[in-house]
Design a protein around this motif. Structure first.
Motif, PDB file in Angstrom:
ATOM      1  N   GLY A  68      35.649  -1.879 -19.058  1.00  0.00           N
ATOM      2  CA  GLY A  68      34.458  -2.178 -18.273  1.00  0.00           C
ATOM      3  C   GLY A  68      34.664  -3.051 -17.057  1.00  0.00           C
ATOM      4  N   SER A  69      35.895  -3.485 -16.774  1.00  0.00           N
ATOM      5  CA  SER A  69      36.145  -4.282 -15.581  1.00  0.00           C
ATOM      6  C   SER A  69      35.776  -3.488 -14.333  1.00  0.00           C
ATOM      7  CB  SER A  69      37.620  -4.683 -15.510  1.00  0.00           C
ATOM      8  OG  SER A  69      37.885  -5.362 -14.288  1.00  0.00           O
ATOM      9  N   THR A  70      35.271  -4.188 -13.347  1.00  0.00           N
ATOM     10  CA  THR A  70      34.878  -3.522 -12.098  1.00  0.00           C
ATOM     11  C   THR A  70      35.937  -3.635 -11.011  1.00  0.00           C
ATOM     12  OG1 THR A  70      33.724  -5.508 -11.336  1.00  0.00           O
ATOM     13  CG2 THR A  70      32.426  -3.871 -12.566  1.00  0.00           C
ATOM     14  N   GLU A  71      36.978  -4.443 -11.228  1.00  0.00           N
ATOM     15  CA  GLU A  71      38.027  -4.571 -10.218  1.00  0.00           C
ATOM     16  C   GLU A  71      38.904  -3.326 -10.212  1.00  0.00           C
ATOM     17  OE1 GLU A  71      40.361  -8.031  -9.520  1.00  0.00           O
ATOM     18  OE2 GLU A  71      38.877  -9.319 -10.495  1.00  0.00           O
ATOM     19  N   LEU A  72      39.183  -2.839  -9.023  1.00  0.00           N
ATOM     20  CA  LEU A  72      40.019  -1.646  -8.883  1.00  0.00           C
ATOM     21  C   LEU A  72      41.483  -2.037  -8.846  1.00  0.00           C
ATOM     22  CD1 LEU A  72      37.815   0.240  -6.268  1.00  0.00           C
ATOM     23  CD2 LEU A  72      37.879   0.528  -8.764  1.00  0.00           C
ATOM     24  N   THR A  73      42.343  -1.045  -8.987  1.00  0.00           N
ATOM     25  CA  THR A  73      43.783  -1.289  -9.031  1.00  0.00           C
ATOM     26  C   THR A  73      44.528  -0.174  -8.315  1.00  0.00           C
ATOM     27  OG1 THR A  73      45.626  -1.866 -10.508  1.00  0.00           O
ATOM     28  CG2 THR A  73      44.135  -0.119 -11.262  1.00  0.00           C
ATOM     29  N   GLY A  74      45.816  -0.353  -8.188  1.00  0.00           N
ATOM     30  CA  GLY A  74      46.659   0.654  -7.560  1.00  0.00           C
ATOM     31  C   GLY A  74      47.921   0.918  -8.350  1.00  0.00           C
ATOM     32  N   ASP A  75      47.933   0.551  -9.632  1.00  0.00           N
ATOM     33  CA  ASP A  75      49.100   0.850 -10.458  1.00  0.00           C
ATOM     34  C   ASP A  75      48.701   1.058 -11.911  1.00  0.00           C
ATOM     35  OD1 ASP A  75      48.615  -1.806 -11.209  1.00  0.00           O
ATOM     36  OD2 ASP A  75      50.718  -2.353 -11.218  1.00  0.00           O
ATOM     37  N   LEU A  76      49.575   1.712 -12.629  1.00  0.00           N
ATOM     38  CA  LEU A  76      49.379   2.015 -14.044  1.00  0.00           C
ATOM     39  C   LEU A  76      50.547   1.440 -14.822  1.00  0.00           C
ATOM     40  CD1 LEU A  76      47.982   3.571 -16.408  1.00  0.00           C
ATOM     41  CD2 LEU A  76      49.434   5.523 -15.792  1.00  0.00           C
ATOM     42  N   ASP A  77      50.293   0.381 -15.574  1.00  0.00           N
ATOM     43  CA  ASP A  77      51.324  -0.259 -16.387  1.00  0.00           C
ATOM     44  C   ASP A  77      51.175   0.191 -17.834  1.00  0.00           C
ATOM     45  OD1 ASP A  77      52.292  -1.693 -14.177  1.00  0.00           O
ATOM     46  OD2 ASP A  77      50.820  -3.281 -14.499  1.00  0.00           O
ATOM     47  N   LEU A  78      52.317   0.365 -18.487  1.00  0.00           N
ATOM     48  CA  LEU A  78      52.341   0.855 -19.868  1.00  0.00           C
ATOM     49  C   LEU A  78      53.227  -0.027 -20.730  1.00  0.00           C
ATOM     50  CD1 LEU A  78      52.879   4.622 -19.023  1.00  0.00           C
ATOM     51  CD2 LEU A  78      50.753   3.584 -19.808  1.00  0.00           C
ATOM     52  N   LEU A  79      52.828  -0.190 -21.980  1.00  0.00           N
ATOM     53  CA  LEU A  79      53.625  -0.870 -22.997  1.00  0.00           C
ATOM     54  C   LEU A  79      54.126   0.194 -23.956  1.00  0.00           C
ATOM     55  CD1 LEU A  79      54.530  -3.584 -24.337  1.00  0.00           C
ATOM     56  CD2 LEU A  79      52.374  -3.497 -25.629  1.00  0.00           C
ATOM     57  N   TRP A  80      55.429   0.174 -24.218  1.00  0.00           N
ATOM     58  CA  TRP A  80      55.998   1.136 -25.163  1.00  0.00           C
ATOM     59  C   TRP A  80      56.977   0.417 -26.066  1.00  0.00           C
ATOM     60  CZ3 TRP A  80      61.161   3.287 -24.769  1.00  0.00           C
ATOM     61  CH2 TRP A  80      61.913   2.778 -23.715  1.00  0.00           C
ATOM     62  N   ASP A  81      57.337   1.044 -27.176  1.00  0.00           N
ATOM     63  CA  ASP A  81      58.094   0.350 -28.215  1.00  0.00           C
ATOM     64  C   ASP A  81      59.595   0.212 -27.971  1.00  0.00           C
ATOM     65  OD1 ASP A  81      59.046   2.926 -28.786  1.00  0.00           O
ATOM     66  OD2 ASP A  81      57.910   3.095 -30.658  1.00  0.00           O
ATOM     67  N   GLY A  82      60.144   0.859 -26.970  1.00  0.00           N
ATOM     68  CA  GLY A  82      61.568   0.739 -26.661  1.00  0.00           C
ATOM     69  C   GLY A  82      62.486   1.604 -27.511  1.00  0.00           C
ATOM     70  N   THR A  83      61.934   2.470 -28.355  1.00  0.00           N
ATOM     71  CA  THR A  83      62.767   3.316 -29.225  1.00  0.00           C
ATOM     72  C   THR A  83      63.298   4.535 -28.471  1.00  0.00           C
ATOM     73  OG1 THR A  83      60.897   4.648 -29.990  1.00  0.00           O
ATOM     74  CG2 THR A  83      61.430   2.634 -31.260  1.00  0.00           C
ATOM     75  N   PRO A  84      64.413   5.112 -28.939  1.00  0.00           N
ATOM     76  CA  PRO A  84      64.940   6.327 -28.307  1.00  0.00           C
ATOM     77  C   PRO A  84      63.943   7.489 -28.305  1.00  0.00           C
ATOM     78  CG  PRO A  84      66.616   5.336 -29.706  1.00  0.00           C
ATOM     79  CD  PRO A  84      65.341   4.593 -29.971  1.00  0.00           C
ATOM     80  N   ALA A  85      63.183   7.651 -29.371  1.00  0.00           N
ATOM     81  CA  ALA A  85      62.212   8.750 -29.424  1.00  0.00           C
ATOM     82  C   ALA A  85      61.139   8.582 -28.354  1.00  0.00           C
ATOM     83  CB  ALA A  85      61.565   8.829 -30.812  1.00  0.00           C
ATOM     84  N   GLU A  86      60.657   7.371 -28.197  1.00  0.00           N
ATOM     85  CA  GLU A  86      59.641   7.123 -27.167  1.00  0.00           C
ATOM     86  C   GLU A  86      60.242   7.245 -25.772  1.00  0.00           C
ATOM     87  OE1 GLU A  86      56.016   6.743 -25.548  1.00  0.00           O
ATOM     88  OE2 GLU A  86      56.407   6.931 -27.684  1.00  0.00           O
ATOM     89  N   ALA A  87      61.485   6.832 -25.605  1.00  0.00           N
ATOM     90  CA  ALA A  87      62.147   6.993 -24.306  1.00  0.00           C
ATOM     91  C   ALA A  87      62.226   8.472 -23.931  1.00  0.00           C
ATOM     92  CB  ALA A  87      63.542   6.365 -24.330  1.00  0.00           C
ATOM     93  N   ARG A  88      62.531   9.338 -24.903  1.00  0.00           N
ATOM     94  CA  ARG A  88      62.566  10.782 -24.624  1.00  0.00           C
ATOM     95  C   ARG A  88      61.196  11.293 -24.192  1.00  0.00           C
ATOM     96  NH1 ARG A  88      66.118  10.507 -28.881  1.00  0.00           N
ATOM     97  NH2 ARG A  88      64.528  10.958 -30.463  1.00  0.00           N
TER      98      ARG A  88
END
Length: 192
Positions: A77-97
């Motif tokens: 619900g934030s109204t501030e706009l952005t110009g990037d998409l940041d992601l958190l991932w688990d660092g595992t080989p399967a997720e890297a693939r």
């Protein structure tokens, strides 16, 4: 809240971003050069910003990456706009693939080094950081944020995982930049 509410909030924000930047000329400032107050909306990253093709590719690749940062804030619900998409991932080989598959599907010309705790990426329509829990977040352990992530269903037929509001507020406070405090305060008000 409807299963599609967060996705629809993001779609509306992307339309607002497009409208707000329609006549803005590039200035040569990349998202990683954003200042700590205005954020990436003031950079060229906001020009043509559309994370939806990459979010769809992540879903199609079977990725379990979680949207963090201001895109997640917008989904809450934030109204501030952005110009990037940041992601958190688990660092595992399967997720890297899965991430590599999604990046390739969206035209990533220079695949990031996924052996790092934080790696910048750029695809058609979006760029940002791919972060693992190994990245220092002050005294916060972000690993549990992966399991607590919320999901939204985009009306075009895919699911997006994004940080739960309490986790996002804690992440913002841990980072501690002026824009993070402002956005954490906004999310706290919205949660009430």
């Amino acid at each position: 809240m409807s299963r599609t509410t967060a996705a629809l909030r993001l779609r509306r924000a992307i339309t607002r971003t497009r409208d707000a930047t329609r006549e803005r000329a590039p200035v040569g400032r990349r998202p990683e050069e954003a200042d700590d107050v205005r954020g990436t909306f003031a950079t060229d990253g906001a020009l043509g910003f559309d994370p939806f093709p990459f979010l769809r590719a992540l879903h199609d690749a079977g990725s379990h990456a979680v949207v963090i940062g201001q895109v997640a804030g917008i989904m809450h619900g934030s109204t501030e706009l952005t110009g990037d998409l940041d992601l958190l991932w688990d660092g595992t080989p399967a997720e890297a693939r899965a991430l590599r598959s999604a990046l390739a599907a969206c035209g990533c010309a220079e695949p990031p080094d996924l052996d790092r705790a934080q790696a910048a990426y750029e695809v058609t329509g979006a760029g940002g950081d791919l972060c693992t829990p190994a990245l220092p977040w002050g005294d916060m352990d972000v690993s549990p944020c992966l399991a607590r992530a919320e999901t939204t269903h985009d009306p075009s037929g895919f699911t997006v995982r994004y940080a739960a509001v309490d986790d996002l507020i804690r992440m913002r406070r841990a980072l501690g930049r002026p824009k993070d405090h402002r956005r954490a305060d906004e999310l706290t008000r919205l949660r009430s």
